[in-house]
Design a protein around this motif. Structure first.
Motif, PDB file in Angstrom:
ATOM      1  N   LEU A   1      35.704  41.532  39.582  1.00 39.07           N
ATOM      2  CA  LEU A   1      34.880  40.774  40.500  1.00 39.07           C
ATOM      3  C   LEU A   1      34.880  39.288  40.181  1.00 39.07           C
ATOM      4  O   LEU A   1      34.681  38.464  41.059  1.00 39.07           O
ATOM      5  CB  LEU A   1      33.440  41.313  40.458  1.00 39.07           C
TER       6      LEU A   1
ATOM      7  N   ARG B   1      35.688  46.328  35.675  1.00 41.85           N
ATOM      8  CA  ARG B   1      35.138  46.024  36.985  1.00 41.85           C
ATOM      9  C   ARG B   1      34.545  44.625  37.052  1.00 41.85           C
ATOM     10  O   ARG B   1      34.717  43.917  38.035  1.00 41.85           O
ATOM     11  CB  ARG B   1      34.076  47.070  37.362  1.00 41.85           C
ATOM     12  N   ARG B   2      33.813  44.228  36.017  1.00 43.22           N
ATOM     13  CA  ARG B   2      33.235  42.891  36.053  1.00 43.22           C
ATOM     14  C   ARG B   2      34.327  41.840  36.077  1.00 43.22           C
ATOM     15  O   ARG B   2      34.244  40.848  36.798  1.00 43.22           O
ATOM     16  CB  ARG B   2      32.308  42.676  34.848  1.00 43.22           C
TER      17      ARG B   2
ATOM     18  N   LEU C   1      37.115  43.787  48.232  1.00 41.97           N
ATOM     19  CA  LEU C   1      36.497  43.076  47.123  1.00 41.97           C
ATOM     20  C   LEU C   1      37.019  41.647  47.020  1.00 41.97           C
ATOM     21  O   LEU C   1      36.269  40.712  46.725  1.00 41.97           O
ATOM     22  CB  LEU C   1      36.758  43.825  45.809  1.00 41.97           C
TER      23      LEU C   1
ATOM     24  N   GLU D   1      27.061  45.143  41.199  1.00 46.76           N
ATOM     25  CA  GLU D   1      27.220  44.470  39.910  1.00 46.76           C
ATOM     26  C   GLU D   1      27.731  43.048  40.090  1.00 46.76           C
ATOM     27  O   GLU D   1      27.412  42.162  39.287  1.00 46.76           O
ATOM     28  CB  GLU D   1      28.188  45.271  39.031  1.00 46.76           C
TER      29      GLU D   1
ATOM     30  N   LEU E   1      40.285  48.647  38.428  1.00 46.20           N
ATOM     31  CA  LEU E   1      39.084  49.359  38.821  1.00 46.20           C
ATOM     32  C   LEU E   1      38.520  50.242  37.725  1.00 46.20           C
ATOM     33  O   LEU E   1      37.487  50.865  37.906  1.00 46.20           O
ATOM     34  CB  LEU E   1      39.372  50.220  40.054  1.00 46.20           C
TER      35      LEU E   1
ATOM     36  N   MET F   1      30.212  48.410  42.321  1.00 48.08           N
ATOM     37  CA  MET F   1      30.921  47.187  41.972  1.00 48.08           C
ATOM     38  C   MET F   1      30.378  46.000  42.765  1.00 48.08           C
ATOM     39  O   MET F   1      30.210  44.903  42.236  1.00 48.08           O
ATOM     40  CB  MET F   1      32.412  47.355  42.246  1.00 48.08           C
TER      41      MET F   1
ATOM     42  N   PRO G   1      36.232  51.311  34.819  1.00 53.10           N
ATOM     43  CA  PRO G   1      34.894  50.775  34.608  1.00 53.10           C
ATOM     44  C   PRO G   1      34.840  49.592  33.650  1.00 53.10           C
ATOM     45  O   PRO G   1      34.050  48.675  33.846  1.00 53.10           O
ATOM     46  CB  PRO G   1      34.119  51.994  34.055  1.00 53.10           C
TER      47      PRO G   1
ATOM     48  N   TYR H   1      32.957  51.857  45.731  1.00 53.51           N
ATOM     49  CA  TYR H   1      32.906  50.412  45.535  1.00 53.51           C
ATOM     50  C   TYR H   1      31.490  49.841  45.581  1.00 53.51           C
ATOM     51  O   TYR H   1      31.294  48.660  45.304  1.00 53.51           O
ATOM     52  CB  TYR H   1      33.767  49.713  46.600  1.00 53.51           C
TER      53      TYR H   1
END
Length: 387
Positions: A24, A20-21, A90, A116, A15, A113, A17, A110
């Motif tokens: 996901l 984060r991508r 997620l 994004e 998590l 996220m 930053p 969240y």
């Protein structure tokens, strides 16, 4: 609600930053979800899909006590896929076939996220009764990207200290200093997640905001945390906190709040919760429209209902766990129809209420560490547990 039934350190590290991508999009999230027993199956209600609103949420939000008026009005059934913790949420969003969910309820940290990752739609603020919300929540920063809205706040709560009133007095817990009180030596419990406890202790150390601190302040936070080891009773799952406070194994638990004690008070357990003078942390639950939904008008109508006075009242006293609500008209209806519950929730207008802590500048939104990595904070927590 709060996040986890136990430590999920590798998951939380994702998590940060910078990651984060990858969280996901990558296989690491899916592997972690599988380890937690999270499946990607879509809800399978015994209703025609055009008569179903599929909700991804924390437990309890599809209870008939909450959603039946909406179901009756639109002739549909609200069917929930329930999760506990942001990472499983997620994972389910990432794994499930498009169209599996129409609305997702998530915690504030969240929302960006989800945005994004392309999982939630931009929302029209004019569609929702934000003008009826307390001013502090009308443009709640975690839900917005510039002038674009991506989620509507439904309920919230504060994290400070939960305590047994037969051991500690209200005066005792005016400060986090109570955690070092000799009366609770060996009886200080901990929710087994670093972020709430370390956030509260960071406030005790004078760090405002508590998650954006220098390395020197982080070193001091480590010392503060480690100094509590002689007080420690144990580290508990989310469910275990209820039993440990009930049987007296824990006389106090930092980093939790009303969401735990209100249920216990209903059962006659001598407990209470407070936000000490140094401040507290806020958790939130908010609703967004899922981008892949084929029933977006129905999804919008459901969020409109949940943010309306009636939906707010029903959400505030949801059987699974109570929470504060942001809609002032919801407060008015709660006081009209459920006076005892309004008093218990501190949602009255003629006495100090939950919004006074906001006015005092005492509440800070829960976030992940800013100047350090999640791994650094988690390593300190792990070291503390192993001492």
């Amino acid at each position: 609600m709060n996040e986890f039934d136990g430590p999920i350190t590798d998951f939380r590290a994702l998590l940060h930053p910078m990651n984060r991508r990858r969280l996901l999009q990558g296989a690491s999230l899916l592997a972690g979800a599988a380890a937690l027993g999270v499946t990607a199956t879509a809800p399978e209600p015994a209703y025609a899909q055009d008569k179903v609103l599929n909700l991804l949420s924390w437990p309890g939000h599809a209870d008939p006590a909450v959603v039946k008026p909406f179901e009756d009005k639109y002739g549909v059934k609200v069917v929930a896929k329930e999760y506990v913790g942001g990472e499983p949420m997620l994972a389910l969003m990432n794994q499930s076939p498009p169209g599996s969910f129409d609305v997702v309820l998530a915690d504030a940290e969240y929302i960006h996220m989800l945005k994004e990752g392309g999982f939630i739609d931009k929302m029209n603020p004019a569609d929702y009764p934000l003008a009826d919300y307390w001013p502090e929540f009308q443009k709640f920063e975690p839900h917005w990207v510039g002038e674009d809205l991506y989620s509507v706040l439904i309920r919230f709560g504060y994290l400070g200290i939960a305590y047994r009133t037969d051991v500690l007095s209200e005066a005792d817990v005016k400060s986090y200093k109570a955690l070092w009180d000799p009366k609770i030596k060996g009886k200080l419990g901990f929710f087994d997640w670093y972020l709430p406890t370390m956030g509260c202790l960071s406030l005790y150390d004078g760090n405002k905001p508590p998650f954006d601190i220098s390395d020197a302040a982080f070193g001091k936070l480590k010392e503060t945390l480690f100094s509590l080891k002689p007080q420690t009773a144990g580290f508990y799952s989310m469910a275990d906190q209820f039993s440990m406070l009930t049987n007296g194994t824990a006389a106090a638990i930092p980093g939790v709040g009303d969401w735990v004690v209100l249920l216990l008070q209903k059962s006659g357990v001598p407990v209470s919760a407070t936000v000490p003078d140094e401040g507290g942390i806020q958790w939130t639950e908010s609703m967004s429209i899922v981008s892949s939904s084929t029933k977006k008008d129905l999804a919008k109508a459901f969020i409109q209902y949940m943010s309306s006075p009636e939906g707010q009242v029903r959400s505030s006293i949801m059987p699974a766990y109570w929470a504060s609500i942001p809609n002032k008209k919801g407060w008015e209806l709660l006081n009209k129809d459920h006076q005892a519950e309004a008093k218990a929730l501190r949602h009255t207008f003629d006495a100090r209420n939950v919004m006074d802590e906001y006015k005092d500048g005492k509440i800070y939104i829960r976030k992940t560490p800013v100047k350090q990595t999640i791994e650094q904070w988690n390593d300190v927590w792990s070291e503390f547990k192993s001492m």
